[in-house]
Design a protein around this motif. Structure first.
Motif, PDB file in Angstrom:
ATOM      1  N   THR A 272      -4.560  -2.973  -2.879  1.00 37.06           N
ATOM      2  CA  THR A 272      -3.816  -3.377  -1.938  1.00 37.06           C
ATOM      3  C   THR A 272      -4.602  -3.261  -0.441  1.00 37.06           C
ATOM      4  O   THR A 272      -4.203  -3.885   0.436  1.00 37.06           O
ATOM      5  CB  THR A 272      -2.524  -2.577  -1.880  1.00 37.06           C
ATOM      6  N   ILE A 273      -5.679  -2.875  -0.445  1.00 34.62           N
ATOM      7  CA  ILE A 273      -6.556  -2.658   0.740  1.00 34.62           C
ATOM      8  C   ILE A 273      -7.552  -3.711   1.031  1.00 34.62           C
ATOM      9  O   ILE A 273      -8.485  -3.655   0.223  1.00 34.62           O
ATOM     10  CB  ILE A 273      -6.941  -1.259   0.831  1.00 34.62           C
TER      11      ILE A 273
ATOM     12  N   VAL B  43      -3.518   1.017  -5.441  1.00 28.92           N
ATOM     13  CA  VAL B  43      -3.592   1.312  -4.323  1.00 28.92           C
ATOM     14  C   VAL B  43      -4.680   0.535  -3.614  1.00 28.92           C
ATOM     15  O   VAL B  43      -4.809  -0.262  -2.656  1.00 28.92           O
ATOM     16  CB  VAL B  43      -3.668   2.798  -3.905  1.00 28.92           C
TER      17      VAL B  43
ATOM     18  N   GLU C 246       0.699  -1.084  -0.010  1.00 36.17           N
ATOM     19  CA  GLU C 246      -0.212  -0.010   0.129  1.00 36.17           C
ATOM     20  C   GLU C 246       0.806   1.519  -0.073  1.00 36.17           C
ATOM     21  O   GLU C 246       0.690   2.106  -0.898  1.00 36.17           O
ATOM     22  CB  GLU C 246      -1.004  -0.153   1.136  1.00 36.17           C
TER      23      GLU C 246
ATOM     24  N   ARG D 176     -11.455   1.381  -0.057  1.00 36.86           N
ATOM     25  CA  ARG D 176     -11.191   0.610  -1.300  1.00 36.86           C
ATOM     26  C   ARG D 176     -12.279   0.860  -2.290  1.00 36.86           C
ATOM     27  O   ARG D 176     -11.663   1.202  -3.591  1.00 36.86           O
ATOM     28  CB  ARG D 176     -11.249  -0.887  -0.763  1.00 36.86           C
TER      29      ARG D 176
END
Length: 472
Positions: free
Chosen positions: A343-344, A340, A320, A353
């Protein structure tokens, strides 16, 4: 894996020190002691260069370190005091260079640099060409193997390149020259704004017709190469030789031939050795009148670069943080926000997200030019974004979910056109979302047709599971 990369990098820096010391001694650099001190300074500068952080931190780039390591070991075998007098040194030089090419083919450009050094800095009696026999043989063997395997010495027919096949050689070189100076010199040495996601526009030369900036950049490169050659043959200048090493080992980024990913970020690593030597010599020249303090400028730069490198290392603590840094460096990157979001994964952060996926989707709808810069990548990432947003609306707004799934399917079909008709497993996502939304609306028959269509294109396990459930 990371520790292995760090150890290999340490060996590479050590090999660079010994190789540079021999090069400086043979180029008659003042005294042997000063050559050793200067070689140590150059190796230290090379070691802390911030642009190397991504090379060492990313498992993908181990071949960069291996290529330069074996290339330097081969050069050491050639430079050694007994090189050419014993068969084992010739053999070792050839074996090491073969391993270097097997690691990364672009390292073959070190060979003309080796020959140039021998021609310029050797005398009629001291020039030794026999040690290069093993190196030359290794290049020929590799060329034969490559030709046998791929049917071409450069890129096989159909290789994806950053420029269309119709773009002329002159246009490729002109368009790449400005990129070359901005990215490989400016960003590497000054701004340090290198994108660790490897998707910056600096990696992919801009499309369009060459303008004044591109022409001036090309002329600057041409004139600097001519000046370096003049100083090299007139004054036996080691800094001039270092600049030529940089230009020669990075020449593929100018796209003189359509070799696919010739402008990739990773080519900066091998070439940066020559650039480091040139910068180090310039810093030493700045402090030449300072007596005992003449090394102060290069020490200060080493300290400054070491600080930047330590900060950049923290960007690699988790995915992240890495992608957030990439998004801050290159806001125009179409995959940055979506990456990004990908990755959450924590459930409690689902709204954040989803918001990122929705922003990525808005980028696609509002910035069609992104598809010109990153065709396959952008189509792939925006399709995933549309699928994720659609998945979040399956229960609350199934009709909207179907529309978004259709966007995802359309993008993947366009990607397949670019990719010569090939789909990948990601294509299953939009079909899965569409089938779920159709089932939510009570249209099970349409959902089954959707799933069967998706399965025909990709072996997606989720589609098969949902299809079996609906059929029951």
């Amino acid at each position: 894996l990371h520790l292995t990369n760090v150890l290999l990098y340490a060996l590479c820096v050590l090999a660079a020190f010994f190789c540079l010391r021999l090069l400086l001694e043979r180029s008659r650099w003042k005294t042997a002691a000063s050559a050793g001190i200067f070689a140590f300074s150059l190796a230290a500068l090379f070691a802390v260069l911030p642009s190397h952080t991504e090379t060492v931190s990313n498992i993908k780039h181990r071949e960069e370190v291996l290529a330069l390591l074996f290339g330097l070991l081969s050069w050491l075998c050639v430079l050694g005091p007994r090189a050419g007098q014993r068969l084992w040194s010739v053999t070792l030089a050839g074996v090491a260079f073969f391993l270097a090419i097997c690691s990364k083919e672009s390292v073959v450009l070190l060979l003309p640099c080796m020959l140039l050094f021998e021609w310029v800095f050797g005398t009629e009696r001291s020039r030794r060409w026999w040690p290069f026999a093993g190196v030359a043989l290794s290049v020929l063997v590799y060329a034969y193997l490559r030709l046998s395997a791929l049917g071409a010495l450069l890129s096989p027919t159909g290789t994806r390149t950053f420029f269309d096949a119709s773009v002329s050689l002159l246009d490729r070189v002109l368009l790449s020259s400005n990129t070359f100076l901005e990215y490989y010199v400016g960003d590497q040495l000054i701004t340090q704004r290198l994108n660790p996601a490897f998707s910056s526009p600096f990696v992919i030369p801009h499309v369009g017709d060459p303008g004044l900036a591109e022409i001036l950049s090309f002329l600057a490169l041409l004139l600097s190469a001519a000046l370096a050659l003049f100083l090299l043959f007139r004054k036996r200048s080691f800094p001039a030789f270092a600049w030529l090493v940089f230009l020669v080992t990075a020449v593929l980024t100018l796209q003189p031939v359509a070799i696919g990913t010739g402008g990739a970020f990773r080519l900066v690593f091998t070439a940066s050795l020559g650039l480091t030597c040139c910068v180090g010599a310039w810093l030493l020249w700045i402090g030449r009148r300072a007596g005992a303090w003449r090394h102060l400028p290069i020490v200060l730069v080493i300290a400054a670069y070491a600080g930047v490198t330590i900060v950049r290392m923290s960007n690699w603590e988790d995915d992240e943080r890495l992608f957030r840094y990439a998004a801050s460096v290159e806001r125009g990157d179409p995959m940055a926000t979506q990456a990004v979001a990908g990755t959450i994964q924590e459930p409690e952060r689902a709204p954040e997200r989803l918001a990122m996926f929705e922003e990525s989707l808005r980028r696609f709808q509002n910035a069609p030019l992104a598809l010109d810069l990153y065709p396959e990548r952008a189509l792939d990432e925006y399709s995933v974004a549309a699928t994720e947003v659609g998945y979040s609306r399956v229960d609350s707004d199934p009709s909207s979910a179907i529309r978004l799934a259709d966007i995802g399917i359309d993008l993947f079909e366009r990607r397949a056109e670019l990719n010569q008709g090939r789909f990948d497993s990601n294509i299953g996502g939009p079909y899965y979302v569409k089938a779920l939304a159709q089932r939510r609306l009570g249209n099970v028959a349409a959902a089954i047709v959707t799933l069967e269509t998706g399965i025909a294109l990709t072996p997606h396990r989720g589609l098969r599971v949902l299809l079996a459930e609906l059929q029951r």
